[in-house]
Design an enzyme around this catalytic site. Structure first.
Site, PDB file in Angstrom:
ATOM      1  N   ASP A  12      35.958  31.660  36.996  1.00 24.36           N
ATOM      2  CA  ASP A  12      37.258  32.338  36.940  1.00 24.36           C
ATOM      3  C   ASP A  12      37.214  33.735  37.556  1.00 24.36           C
ATOM      4  OD1 ASP A  12      38.600  30.219  35.337  1.00 24.36           O
ATOM      5  OD2 ASP A  12      37.178  30.862  33.802  1.00 24.36           O
ATOM      6  N   HIS A  40      41.319  26.517  40.426  1.00 29.57           N
ATOM      7  CA  HIS A  40      41.426  27.731  41.235  1.00 29.57           C
ATOM      8  C   HIS A  40      42.901  27.990  41.526  1.00 29.57           C
ATOM      9  CE1 HIS A  40      37.064  27.062  42.841  1.00 29.57           C
ATOM     10  NE2 HIS A  40      37.112  27.427  41.584  1.00 29.57           N
ATOM     11  N   SER A 407      40.553  43.059  45.679  1.00 31.34           N
ATOM     12  CA  SER A 407      41.807  42.435  45.268  1.00 31.34           C
ATOM     13  C   SER A 407      42.423  43.245  44.135  1.00 31.34           C
ATOM     14  CB  SER A 407      41.558  40.993  44.810  1.00 31.34           C
ATOM     15  OG  SER A 407      42.721  40.451  44.220  1.00 31.34           O
TER      16      SER A 407
END
Length: 419
Positions: A12, A40, A407
Site C-alpha cells: 500500500d 492498486h 507525490s
C-alpha cells in the site's frame, strides 16, 4: 529496457499511482506475481480505478498478465469490463499458464485463519495462499484447464476431494460451496477471457530484444516476501523484484528499479511493527491518508517511517531511485519521527538480525519539524516547504538513493519530478 516498480514497506505504498504515471511514456506494462489479495488505486481527474489483477494503468496501453500471477476470475473480468466501460482501449494479454484462485481456496483460507485463532496471519481471505499451496503440490487449476469442461471437472473433483476433507476434518468447519456451480462458473469465466490468452514470455522477450521498453508492476512489497519479510506474517510467495525473470520467463538482465515508499509506515493484518502508533497521531494519519484496505476495507495500522527497513529494502531489490508518496498527509503535525536504527536488549542490531525478532526491536528515532498544508501543484523542489525538503534530504542521505518522484496527492498530476 525493463523498468520495475517495487514496494519498499508492507504494501500500500502507492505503487499503482507510479505504474500509472510511468506508463505515460511506456507502452507495455506487465504484472508478474501476486493475486487479488492486494489492490492498486489510480486516479486521473474524475476517473478512479482499483486494480488487483490487471496492471494499474488508466492509459491506453498493452497490458500483460504473466504466468506467475494468480487469477481470481470474477475480479479479472470485472476489471476488464471497467476499462472497456471507461473507453480505455488497452490491449490485454493473459498467459494461460496462470493458476486460478477458486472460491474453494477462499473458503479454505477463511477456515484456516479461524482455526489458527491467536496464531492467525491476518489474511484478507481471498484464497491466494491456498492457491499457491495447490500450485506447489501440483494439483492446481490453470487457466488453460478451463477450455474443456470435462477435463476441468476431473481436475476440480480431485482438488475438491482433498480440500473438502481438509475444511471439514482438519479445520473443523463445514464446506458450503456448490461444486457444480463452481465448475460452471469457472468454465464460463474461462471462455470469457480465452481471447486474451497469449504466451506472454515470448511477446515480452521479443519486445526487449527489439529495444522496446517494458514496465513491470510488482505486487505486495518487500517485507511481505516469504523469505526476506517478517515471516510468517507474509504472503505465500516471493515479492522481491528480481523474481520477475522466473515469473515472466525471460533471461536475467539489467533493470531500472524504482522503489516506492510512503512518508510513514502502514501495515494490514498481524505481524511486528516497531514504529506503530496507537495515539491520536495514528488516527490523524489514517484519516488524512484514507488508510483503509483497497480489498479488505480494514483500517490500516499506522506508524512513523522506518528508514532501517527502507534502506534494507533498497539493498535487497537493487533500487536506483525512490518515489515517495503521501507527503501531504503528514502536514500539520507538531513533529515527525523517523526510525534510524534498532536496539534489542539495549544493543544496536543490524536490520537482518532485527527482522528475525522484530517484535523485540526498539526503534531509535530522529525528530523533524512538520510542514504546513501543501499547495495543489508544484513544478520545482525549491517550491516545497523547507521542513519537507529537510525531511526528504535526510531520506536520500540515509538510503544513499536519490528521490526522483514526490507525490503530494492521489491524482496522477500531483507528482513532482525532481530534476
Amino acid at each position: 529496457m525493463l523498468t520495475a516498480v517495487v514496494g519498499l514497506q508492507f504494501g500500500d505504498e502507492g505503487k499503482g499511482k507510479f505504474v500509472d504515471y510511468l506508463s505515460g511514456n511506456i507502452n507495455n506494462i506487465a504484472r508478474f506475481n501476486g493475486g487479488a489479495n492486494a489492490g492498486h488505486c489510480v486516479q486521473h481527474g474524475n476517473l478512479r480505478g482499483s486494480f488487483s489483477q490487471l496492471p494499474a494503468s488508466l492509459n491506453k496501453k498493452n497490458l500483460y498478465i504473466c504466468q506467475g500471477a494468480l487469477i481470481s476470475l470474477p475480479i479479472l473480468v470485472k476489471e476488464i469490463d471497467f476499462i472497456k466501460k471507461e473507453d480505455i482501449d488497452s490491449h490485454i494479454f493473459i498467459d494461460p499458464r496462470c493458476h486460478i484462485v477458486l472460491p474453494l481456496h477462499a473458503e479454505l483460507n477463511r477456515a484456516s485463519e479461524k482455526y489458527k485463532g491467536k496464531q492467525k496471519i491476518g489474511s484478507v481471505g481471498v484464497g491466494v495462499g491456498a492457491c499457491v499451496e495447490d500450485k506447489a503440490n501440483r494439483h492446481g487449476i490453470r487457466l488453460i484447464d478451463t477450455f474443456d469442461k470435462e477435463k476441468l471437472r476431473s481436475k476440480l473433483e480431485f482438488l475438491w476431494s482433498i480440500r473438502e476433507k481438509q475444511i471439514n476434518h482438519v479445520f473443523n468447519a463445514q464446506a458450503s460451496l456448490d461444486f457444480e456451480e463452481m465448475l460452471e462458473t469457472t468454465h464460463q469465466y474461462g471462455k470469457r477471457i480465452e481471447p486474451y490468452f497469449t504466451f506472454t514470455n515470448e511477446i515480452i522477450g521479443d519486445l526487449l530484444n527489439s529495444g522496446e521498453d517494458v514496465l513491470l508492476e510488482t505486487s505486495q512489497a518487500t517485507f511481505l516476501d516469504n523469505s526476506f519479510g517478517t515471516y510468517p506474517y507474509t504472503v505465500a510467495y516471493q515479492t522481491l523484484v528480481q523474481t520477475c525473470f522466473a515469473m515472466i520467463g525471460i533471461p536475467a538482465q539489467k533493470m531500472h528499479i524504482v522503489g516506492v515508499m510512503k512518508s510513514y509506515m502502514i501495515r494490514v493484518g498481524n505481524g511486528p511493527f516497531p514504529t506503530e502508533l496507537s495515539t491520536e497521531q495514528a488516527d490523524y494519519i489514517r484519516e488524512r491518508g484514507n488508510e483503509y484496505g483497497t480489498v479488505s476495507k480494514r483500517p490500516r495500522r499506522c506508524g512513523w517511517l522506518d528508514l532501517s527497513l527502507i534502506k534494507h529494502a533498497v539493498k535487497l531489490n537493487g533500487v536506483i531511485e525512490l518515489a515517495i508518496t503521501n507527503v501531504d498527509v503528514l502536514a500539520g503535525l507538531d513533529e515527525i519521527k523517523v526510525a534510524v536504527a534498532y536496539e534489542i536488549d539495549d544493543k544496536l542490531v543490524c536490520c537482518d538480525n532485527a527482522l528475525l525478532q522484530l517484535d523485540r526491536a526498539k526503534p531509535i528515532y530522529k525528530t523533524f519539524k512538520s510542514w504546513s498544508t501543501l499547495n495543489s501543484s508544484y513544478t520545482d523542489l525549491t517550491e516545497l516547504p523547507i521542513e519537507l525538503i529537510d525531511f526528504l534530504s535526510f531520506i536520500q542521505d540515509y538510503t544513499g538513493v536519490p528521490i526522483k518522484y514526490i507525490s503530494y496527492g492521489p491524482d496522477r498530476n500531483q507528482t513532482l519530478v525532481v530534476k
